[in-house]
Write an enzyme that holds these catalytic residues in place. Structure first.
Site, PDB file in Angstrom:
ATOM      1  N   ALA A 133       0.844  -1.204   0.000  1.00 18.11           N
ATOM      2  CA  ALA A 133       0.000   0.000   0.000  1.00 18.11           C
ATOM      3  C   ALA A 133       0.871   1.243   0.000  1.00 18.11           C
ATOM      4  O   ALA A 133       2.045   1.201   0.373  1.00 18.11           O
ATOM      5  CB  ALA A 133      -0.898   0.020   1.247  1.00 18.11           C
ATOM      6  N   TYR A 186      -5.854   8.531   2.748  1.00 17.10           N
ATOM      7  CA  TYR A 186      -5.363   7.175   3.033  1.00 17.10           C
ATOM      8  C   TYR A 186      -6.482   6.298   3.599  1.00 17.10           C
ATOM      9  O   TYR A 186      -6.741   5.196   3.103  1.00 17.10           O
ATOM     10  CB  TYR A 186      -4.198   7.271   4.037  1.00 17.10           C
ATOM     11  N   ARG A 198      -0.934   6.356  21.895  1.00 10.90           N
ATOM     12  CA  ARG A 198      -1.049   5.396  20.808  1.00 10.90           C
ATOM     13  C   ARG A 198      -1.129   3.978  21.354  1.00 10.90           C
ATOM     14  O   ARG A 198      -0.497   3.649  22.359  1.00 10.90           O
ATOM     15  CB  ARG A 198       0.187   5.469  19.892  1.00 10.90           C
TER      16      ARG A 198
HETATM   17  N1  LIG Z   1       2.775  -0.490  10.210  1.00  8.21           N
HETATM   18  C1  LIG Z   1       1.639  -0.124  10.796  1.00  8.21           C
HETATM   19  O1  LIG Z   1       1.623   0.267  11.977  1.00  8.21           O
HETATM   20  C2  LIG Z   1       0.339  -0.164  10.015  1.00  8.21           C
HETATM   21  C3  LIG Z   1      -0.812   0.353  10.642  1.00  8.21           C
HETATM   22  C4  LIG Z   1      -2.024   0.310   9.946  1.00  8.21           C
HETATM   23  C5  LIG Z   1      -2.085  -0.272   8.689  1.00  8.21           C
HETATM   24  N2  LIG Z   1      -0.956  -0.756   8.101  1.00  8.21           N
HETATM   25  C6  LIG Z   1      -1.077  -1.368   6.755  1.00  8.21           C
HETATM   26  O2  LIG Z   1      -0.341  -2.576   6.746  1.00  8.21           O
HETATM   27  C7  LIG Z   1       0.265  -2.775   5.470  1.00  8.21           C
HETATM   28  C8  LIG Z   1       1.768  -2.990   5.624  1.00  8.21           C
HETATM   29  O3  LIG Z   1       2.330  -1.862   6.290  1.00  8.21           O
HETATM   30  P1  LIG Z   1       3.892  -1.716   6.540  1.00  8.21           P
HETATM   31  O4  LIG Z   1       4.047  -0.935   7.803  1.00  8.21           O
HETATM   32  O5  LIG Z   1       4.579  -3.024   6.406  1.00  8.21           O
HETATM   33  O6  LIG Z   1       4.278  -0.752   5.337  1.00  8.21           O
HETATM   34  P2  LIG Z   1       5.613  -0.674   4.461  1.00  8.21           P
HETATM   35  O7  LIG Z   1       5.579   0.628   3.742  1.00  8.21           O
HETATM   36  O8  LIG Z   1       6.797  -1.015   5.289  1.00  8.21           O
HETATM   37  O9  LIG Z   1       5.371  -1.838   3.392  1.00  8.21           O
HETATM   38  C9  LIG Z   1       4.526  -1.698   2.275  1.00  8.21           C
HETATM   39  C10 LIG Z   1       5.245  -2.300   1.082  1.00  8.21           C
HETATM   40  O10 LIG Z   1       4.384  -2.199  -0.061  1.00  8.21           O
HETATM   41  C11 LIG Z   1       5.202  -1.914  -1.185  1.00  8.21           C
HETATM   42  N3  LIG Z   1       4.381  -1.281  -2.217  1.00  8.21           N
HETATM   43  C12 LIG Z   1       3.820  -0.039  -2.187  1.00  8.21           C
HETATM   44  N4  LIG Z   1       3.150   0.188  -3.324  1.00  8.21           N
HETATM   45  C13 LIG Z   1       3.282  -0.931  -4.085  1.00  8.21           C
HETATM   46  C14 LIG Z   1       2.810  -1.298  -5.379  1.00  8.21           C
HETATM   47  N5  LIG Z   1       2.074  -0.460  -6.124  1.00  8.21           N
HETATM   48  N6  LIG Z   1       3.112  -2.528  -5.865  1.00  8.21           N
HETATM   49  C15 LIG Z   1       3.868  -3.378  -5.131  1.00  8.21           C
HETATM   50  N7  LIG Z   1       4.344  -3.088  -3.896  1.00  8.21           N
HETATM   51  C16 LIG Z   1       4.059  -1.870  -3.386  1.00  8.21           C
HETATM   52  C17 LIG Z   1       6.291  -0.985  -0.652  1.00  8.21           C
HETATM   53  O11 LIG Z   1       7.450  -0.975  -1.459  1.00  8.21           O
HETATM   54  C18 LIG Z   1       6.544  -1.583   0.741  1.00  8.21           C
HETATM   55  O12 LIG Z   1       7.604  -2.518   0.715  1.00  8.21           O
HETATM   56  C19 LIG Z   1      -0.117  -1.565   4.633  1.00  8.21           C
HETATM   57  O13 LIG Z   1      -1.235  -1.891   3.841  1.00  8.21           O
HETATM   58  C20 LIG Z   1      -0.484  -0.509   5.662  1.00  8.21           C
HETATM   59  O14 LIG Z   1      -1.426   0.415   5.129  1.00  8.21           O
HETATM   60  C21 LIG Z   1       0.251  -0.711   8.740  1.00  8.21           C
END
Ligand SMILES: NC(=O)c1ccc[n+]([C@@H]2O[C@H](COP(=O)([O-])OP(=O)(O)OC[C@H]3O[C@@H](n4cnc5c(N)ncnc54)[C@H](O)[C@@H]3O)[C@@H](O)[C@H]2O)c1
Length: 312
Positions: free
Chosen positions: A76, A141, A209
């Site tokens: 994402a 978002y 948080r």
């Molecule tokens: N980390 C948190 O606390 C948190 C909280 C709420 C929701 N989320 C959700 O959990 C998921 C993972 O989060 P994270 O913290 O690991 O994020 P992150 O940014 O570390 O990982 C997301 C990965 O998706 C890849 N990506 C982005 N766009 C892409 C595309 N078009 N095609 C292919 N790959 C793509 C990025 O390169 C990245 O490696 C996300 O969907 C995020 O919205 C995370």
């Protein structure tokens, strides 16, 4: 002899995806990973993952979804500030990309799709702790995550796709992305304190948080694969405890034995005062968080000392 099961992770080079890949490999799964490396880094993809540098919006991902038992869709555009600046790309990646992943899963007859929503869906709610019903998104978002949720529902209704949605609160642990302009606060505090620099707190430090350690999240990821009670449902994943930013700062300074006062800068716009998860839905299917804040921080600190600060 049992057959090895195959899972596919989108966003495998990111924080949660790479930790999940490690866990699934250690449990004996074959793991296929997709990432376009826009935010993630290749070095973070665990050895053993069959990695494909692909964009989730591309039709090139379709063949990879054949003979896959389950998909974890985590890729994402997820920096809230970046999403505010570019709603079109946010929609393109988080909505169109997510629909493409659901479509690939339908065509590939994938057994189960577990996908990431976010506690950001509760931005406009003041109910604490917040249950899954309090959906009031405000940022681009969060709105993009809401659209993904509606498409999941439609895929379930019209094509019978088995899905589970996970609403993460503040997930923390090794491999958090510390390179961002404004890095996740725990990584920023640890890195600054270890380097003898003065960490920055935006606002007064009283914002609270709900932090959840990534291993606890992975326990639920694993459970969703085989527990039919999770089909068609949505779950908050938090600890059910909220800490102030100052609490976190003090805990990290104590664990590192550092006595450096933080500097305070103006608050970042659009950030909620409190997040606190109502985790009774996940508890009702037997999950509960196990990792204490100190334990989780120690793991995160060790990773930063061994893997981040040793880099040139
Ligand atoms: N980390 C948190 O606390 C948190 C909280 C709420 C929701 N989320 C959700 O959990 C998921 C993972 O989060 P994270 O913290 O690991 O994020 P992150 O940014 O570390 O990982 C997301 C990965 O998706 C890849 N990506 C982005 N766009 C892409 C595309 N078009 N095609 C292919 N790959 C793509 C990025 O390169 C990245 O490696 C996300 O969907 C995020 O919205 C995370």
């Amino acid at each position: 002899m049992t057959t090895q099961r195959t899972v596919l992770i989108t966003g495998v080079a990111g924080f949660i995806g790479s930790n999940l890949a490690d866990r699934l490999l250690s449990e004996g799964f074959r793991v296929i990973g997709i990432d376009n490396l826009s935010y993630g880094v290749l070095e973070q993809v665990p050895e053993g993952v069959e990695f494909h540098k692909l964009d989730i919006r591309s039709s090139e991902i379709y063949p990879l979804f054949n003979q896959v038992d389950a998909v974890y869709h985590l890729a994402a555009k997820n920096c809230i500030a970046d999403c505010q600046i570019d709603p079109l790309e946010t929609s393109d990646i988080n909505v169109t990309g997510t629909v493409n992943v659901f479509e690939a899963s339908r065509r590939g007859q994938v057994g189960k799709v577990i996908y990431a929503e976010s506690s950001a869906l509760y931005e406009g709610s003041s109910v604490m702790p917040t249950p899954e019903s309090e959906v009031y998104p405000q940022s681009f978002y969060a709105v993009s995550k809401l659209a993904g949720m509606a498409f999941a529902e439609a895929y379930r209704r019209f094509y019978g796709l088995r899905t589970t949605a996970l609403r993460y609160f503040c997930v923390y642990g090794p491999r958090q992305d510390y390179r961002r302009t404004i890095p996740p606060l725990m990584s920023a505090f640890v890195i600054n304190l270890l380097q003898g620099k003065q960490p920055t707190i935006y606002g007064t430090g009283e914002k609270r948080r709900d932090f959840i350690y990534v291993d606890d999240v992975n326990d639920f990821h694993l459970q969703c694969l085989d527990d039919p009670r999770t089909d068609g449902n949505v779950y908050n994943l938090g600890s059910g405890i909220s800490y102030s930013v100052l609490d976190i700062y003090k805990a990290i300074a104590r664990l590192l034995g550092k006595d450096i006062q933080p500097q305070f800068k103006p608050d970042l716009p659009g950030e909620a005062d409190v997040t606190l998860a109502d985790i009774s839905a996940a508890r009702s299917v037997g999950w509960s968080p196990h990792v204490s804040l100190d334990e989780g921080l120690i793991q995160s600190i060790t990773f930063i000392k061994d893997k981040v600060l040793t880099q040139p």
